[in-house]
Design a protein around this motif. Structure first.
Motif: not given
Length: 227
Positions: A39, A41, A46-48, A51-52, A67, A226
């Motif tokens: 990833t 990350h 401002n990675n996933e 954001q989650k 991932y 995801h």
């Protein structure tokens, strides 16, 4: 020499593709290491993961190493880790990720590494917490204490993997609790888990830890899904 003989007659296989490991390979073969989707990350502000949890919990830092894709290498590894007793996978991933995280500025003020806990019944069934090796490897390499006693799971629940976000939240909001807030005031906790999907379990754990006055939360997982 004795170990070489054992490996000759009982060769170890890769946790990702099940091919035989070479003498210098540990748990994961070189080809799988190159093919596993990373990833990055820890290099993205401002990675996933971050954001989650936006609007859900105040997060200082968040990241996952891999991932998680259905029928992929990472799913195969996680299955072996959780259901086939291959605890060493957790430790190897922890050492791998430690090298990536050692220069992350946000993690240099972490006070404790906290694993998402299993209920005592689940722990007896499985025999181990699948994130323990991961956490202890991070602890060893990043020089941060590993604390498996502060956070506890009060209720025994069935697997959450097939429930949606709302369904999970309704079930687990009251599952986790802290044993004590003494001596933990104002501490920065690094919460760890194996695979992050909706983030509901990690959110519930974080809310329990945030009951401690002036506490802060960061999150690191082995994999990010995801789905």
């Amino acid at each position: 020499m004795f170990q070489n003989l054992i490996n000759l007659f009982f060769p170890k296989s890769c946790a990702g593709c099940e091919s035989f490991l070479l003498a210098d390979e540990i748990v994961i073969c070189t080809q799988c290491r190159h093919e596993i989707p990373l990833t990055n990350h820890h290099k993205i502000e401002n990675n996933e993961v971050f954001q989650k949890f936006y609007g859900r919990i105040p997060l200082e830092f968040g990241a996952s190493l891999f991932y998680f894709h259905k029928k992929g290498i990472v799913q195969e590894m996680m299955h072996k880790l959780k259901y086939q007793g291959q605890e060493e996978i957790s430790t190897v991933i922890g050492h791998w990720y430690s090298k990536e995280l050692q220069d992350v500025e946000q993690l240099k003020n972490i006070d404790y590494i906290i694993p998402v806990p299993l209920h005592k019944k689940r722990l007896r069934e499985r025999g181990y917490n699948q994130v323990e090796g991961f956490g202890k490897a991070l602890s060893e390499n990043l020089k941060i204490p590993y604390d498996e006693h502060l956070l506890s799971r009060k209720l025994y629940t069935k697997t959450q993997t097939k429930k949606d976000l709302l369904g999970r939240s309704n079930v687990i909001d009251s599952v986790f609790d802290i044993s004590s807030s003494e001596n933990y005031r104002g501490k920065h906790f690094l919460l760890i888990d194996d695979v992050m999907t909706t983030g509901s379990t990690l959110e519930a754990c974080s809310r329990a830890l945030l009951k401690i006055p002036d506490s802060k939360i960061s999150i690191v997982c082995m994999a990010f899904s995801h789905s």
